[in-house]
Design a protein around this motif. Structure first.
Motif, PDB file in Angstrom:
ATOM      1  N   ALA A   1       0.978  -1.062   0.020  1.00 40.40           N
ATOM      2  CA  ALA A   1       0.020   0.058  -0.192  1.00 40.40           C
ATOM      3  C   ALA A   1       0.768   1.215   0.029  1.00 40.40           C
ATOM      4  CB  ALA A   1      -0.932  -0.222   1.119  1.00 40.40           C
ATOM      5  N   GLY A   2       2.012   1.139   0.809  1.00 35.74           N
ATOM      6  CA  GLY A   2       2.771   2.266   0.699  1.00 35.74           C
ATOM      7  C   GLY A   2       3.336   2.772  -0.425  1.00 35.74           C
TER       8      GLY A   2
ATOM      9  N   ALA B   1      -3.815   3.776   4.013  1.00 36.58           N
ATOM     10  CA  ALA B   1      -4.418   2.948   4.817  1.00 36.58           C
ATOM     11  C   ALA B   1      -5.363   2.011   4.225  1.00 36.58           C
ATOM     12  CB  ALA B   1      -4.865   3.512   5.992  1.00 36.58           C
ATOM     13  N   PHE B   2      -5.868   0.792   4.724  1.00 34.68           N
ATOM     14  CA  PHE B   2      -6.906  -0.059   4.532  1.00 34.68           C
ATOM     15  C   PHE B   2      -7.223  -0.894   5.622  1.00 34.68           C
ATOM     16  CE2 PHE B   2      -2.598  -2.142   4.604  1.00 34.68           C
ATOM     17  CZ  PHE B   2      -2.859  -3.223   5.220  1.00 34.68           C
ATOM     18  N   TYR B   3      -8.376  -1.393   5.336  1.00 39.41           N
ATOM     19  CA  TYR B   3      -9.073  -2.310   6.282  1.00 39.41           C
ATOM     20  C   TYR B   3      -8.742  -3.871   5.965  1.00 39.41           C
ATOM     21  CZ  TYR B   3     -11.683   1.677   8.100  1.00 39.41           C
ATOM     22  OH  TYR B   3     -12.022   2.952   8.695  1.00 39.41           O
TER      23      TYR B   3
ATOM     24  N   GLU C   1      -5.494  -0.235   9.210  1.00 38.50           N
ATOM     25  CA  GLU C   1      -3.978  -0.746   9.278  1.00 38.50           C
ATOM     26  C   GLU C   1      -3.366   0.434   8.313  1.00 38.50           C
ATOM     27  OE1 GLU C   1      -2.033  -2.305  11.018  1.00 38.50           O
ATOM     28  OE2 GLU C   1      -3.109  -4.221  11.722  1.00 38.50           O
ATOM     29  N   GLN C   2      -2.344   1.168   8.730  1.00 41.18           N
ATOM     30  CA  GLN C   2      -1.679   2.282   7.976  1.00 41.18           C
ATOM     31  C   GLN C   2      -0.612   1.733   7.099  1.00 41.18           C
ATOM     32  OE1 GLN C   2      -0.214   5.561  10.161  1.00 41.18           O
ATOM     33  NE2 GLN C   2      -2.266   5.720  11.562  1.00 41.18           N
ATOM     34  N   ALA C   3      -0.381   2.193   6.061  1.00 44.81           N
ATOM     35  CA  ALA C   3       0.500   1.889   5.029  1.00 44.81           C
ATOM     36  C   ALA C   3       1.868   2.252   5.558  1.00 44.81           C
ATOM     37  CB  ALA C   3       0.383   2.626   3.696  1.00 44.81           C
ATOM     38  N   ILE C   4       3.158   1.422   5.023  1.00 47.74           N
ATOM     39  CA  ILE C   4       4.471   1.989   5.443  1.00 47.74           C
ATOM     40  C   ILE C   4       5.231   2.549   4.273  1.00 47.74           C
ATOM     41  CG2 ILE C   4       6.734   0.500   6.091  1.00 47.74           C
ATOM     42  CD1 ILE C   4       4.933  -1.248   7.628  1.00 47.74           C
TER      43      ILE C   4
ATOM     44  N   ALA D   1      12.941 -16.261  -3.395  1.00 47.70           N
ATOM     45  CA  ALA D   1      13.887 -15.011  -2.856  1.00 47.70           C
ATOM     46  C   ALA D   1      12.990 -13.784  -3.289  1.00 47.70           C
ATOM     47  CB  ALA D   1      15.143 -15.091  -3.566  1.00 47.70           C
ATOM     48  N   MET D   2      11.786 -13.870  -4.274  1.00 44.76           N
ATOM     49  CA  MET D   2      11.129 -12.839  -4.471  1.00 44.76           C
ATOM     50  C   MET D   2      10.606 -12.082  -3.175  1.00 44.76           C
ATOM     51  SD  MET D   2       7.700 -12.428  -6.964  1.00 44.76           S
ATOM     52  CE  MET D   2       8.634 -12.517  -8.516  1.00 44.76           C
ATOM     53  N   ASN D   3       9.943 -13.228  -2.442  1.00 43.41           N
ATOM     54  CA  ASN D   3       9.099 -12.718  -1.073  1.00 43.41           C
ATOM     55  C   ASN D   3       8.793 -11.572  -0.834  1.00 43.41           C
ATOM     56  OD1 ASN D   3      11.978 -11.930   0.070  1.00 43.41           O
ATOM     57  ND2 ASN D   3      12.499 -14.150   0.078  1.00 43.41           N
ATOM     58  N   PHE D   4       9.367 -10.921   0.160  1.00 45.15           N
ATOM     59  CA  PHE D   4       9.185  -9.370   0.553  1.00 45.15           C
ATOM     60  C   PHE D   4       9.904  -8.329  -0.334  1.00 45.15           C
ATOM     61  CE2 PHE D   4       7.181 -11.358   4.068  1.00 45.15           C
ATOM     62  CZ  PHE D   4       6.403 -10.463   4.494  1.00 45.15           C
ATOM     63  N   ASN D   5      10.808  -8.645  -1.400  1.00 39.28           N
ATOM     64  CA  ASN D   5      11.733  -8.049  -2.033  1.00 39.28           C
ATOM     65  C   ASN D   5      10.968  -7.012  -2.828  1.00 39.28           C
ATOM     66  OD1 ASN D   5      14.608  -8.262  -1.264  1.00 39.28           O
ATOM     67  ND2 ASN D   5      14.274 -10.361  -1.685  1.00 39.28           N
ATOM     68  N   PRO D   6      10.065  -7.141  -3.618  1.00 42.22           N
ATOM     69  CA  PRO D   6       9.439  -6.244  -4.568  1.00 42.22           C
ATOM     70  C   PRO D   6       8.470  -5.152  -3.823  1.00 42.22           C
ATOM     71  CG  PRO D   6       9.038  -8.269  -5.360  1.00 42.22           C
ATOM     72  CD  PRO D   6       9.807  -8.558  -4.070  1.00 42.22           C
ATOM     73  N   LEU D   7       7.987  -5.525  -2.532  1.00 45.24           N
ATOM     74  CA  LEU D   7       7.078  -4.890  -1.744  1.00 45.24           C
ATOM     75  C   LEU D   7       8.026  -3.948  -1.098  1.00 45.24           C
ATOM     76  CD1 LEU D   7       4.957  -7.704  -0.252  1.00 45.24           C
ATOM     77  CD2 LEU D   7       4.452  -6.188  -2.193  1.00 45.24           C
ATOM     78  N   ALA D   8       9.251  -4.333  -0.491  1.00 48.32           N
ATOM     79  CA  ALA D   8      10.207  -3.481   0.214  1.00 48.32           C
ATOM     80  C   ALA D   8      10.500  -2.178  -0.672  1.00 48.32           C
ATOM     81  CB  ALA D   8      11.111  -4.315   0.944  1.00 48.32           C
ATOM     82  N   ALA D   9      10.988  -2.820  -2.097  1.00 47.73           N
ATOM     83  CA  ALA D   9      11.388  -1.937  -3.120  1.00 47.73           C
ATOM     84  C   ALA D   9      10.516  -0.740  -3.144  1.00 47.73           C
ATOM     85  CB  ALA D   9      11.944  -2.621  -4.174  1.00 47.73           C
TER      86      ALA D   9
END
Length: 253
Positions: A108-109, A115-117, A161-164, A188-196
């Motif tokens: 979301a960030g 934010a989202f429900y 919940e608030q976005a990061i 290895a994709m896991n959280f990498n695209p989201l964090a990026a």
């Protein structure tokens, strides 16, 4: 635009107190080269968002042991004795977040959604507040999670919940071109695209850097528009938390 830089230069402007989203799951797909560079730089009071905090002596556990991390937003904190020690002795602030919620907060960030429900956590301390975020040295709670807004949609309760969004993101890919277009290998994709996507400045390390055009557009997992710096991964060692095997059986036995 050629975004390739040295690891030390890529983290040179990460200041004390920065917020950082770090890719990886356990020890899979973690940006080991960038973590080593940040360890050498010595930035402190870092507020890190990552699924977990590595293990003792490896991954984000290195920054934890050096006292550079002051706050973690994570969904899993096992396999790390130093993490538990710092948390229980009031040296580390920890915001525990359900894993799917953490992933969506990062997504979301990056998507510009504030934010989202979600139904996850309804009826628990995730919604009602009171989860210990930080302890005093004597074991009493110094800071607890706040109560979250609850609304009903179609007869079901959801919490807000608030976005990061973070100052920086550190991620690792298998292949990237000089423009930052990246490909991740399997899990290895896991959280990498989201964090990026969640980082205002994304630094990506790649095991192999190729020329623009070598990665077919249909094979790109993370477009270069999200990536600001590309670093060659020089820490090649890949560890796992626990190796579990079963006895070998003979064929036909």
């Amino acid at each position: 635009m050629d975004k390739v830089v040295a690891a030390a230069d890529a983290v040179a402007d990460i200041p004390d107190g920065a917020t950082i989203a770090v890719g990886g799951f356990g020890l899979c797909g973690i940006p080991s080269t960038l973590i080593a560079a940040l360890l050498a730089k010595g930035s402190r009071d870092l507020r890190v968002v990552s699924n977990n905090c590595g293990v003792d002596g490896w991954g984000l556990g290195l920054l934890l042991e050096s006292g550079q991390i002051s706050r973690m937003t994570s969904s899993y904190v096992g396999e790390n004795k130093e993490f538990a020690r710092q948390y229980l002795h009031g040296e580390l602030e920890v915001e525990l977040t359900p894993q799917g919620t953490l992933a969506e907060r990062l997504r979301a960030g990056g998507a510009g959604i504030p934010a989202f429900y979600t139904a996850t956590g309804v009826g628990t301390q995730v919604a009602e507040g009171g989860l210990p975020w930080k302890y005093h040295a004597d074991g009493t709670v110094a800071l607890a999670s706040p109560e979250k807004e609850v609304r009903t949609f179609n007869g079901r309760e959801y919490i807000l919940e608030q976005a990061i969004v973070t100052d920086f993101a550190l991620v690792r890919a298998a292949i990237a071109d000089r423009h930052g277009n990246a490909v991740f290998n399997g899990s290895a994709m896991n959280f990498n695209p989201l964090a990026a996507m969640a980082g205002r400045t994304c630094v990506l390390e790649a095991e192999r850097i190729v020329e623009p055009g070598e990665i077919p557009p249909s094979a790109v997992h993370l477009p270069g528009v999200h990536v600001h710096r590309v670093v060659e991964a020089t820490v090649a060692e890949k560890r796992i938390e626990r190796r579990t095997v079963r006895p070998r059986t003979e064929v036909g036995a």
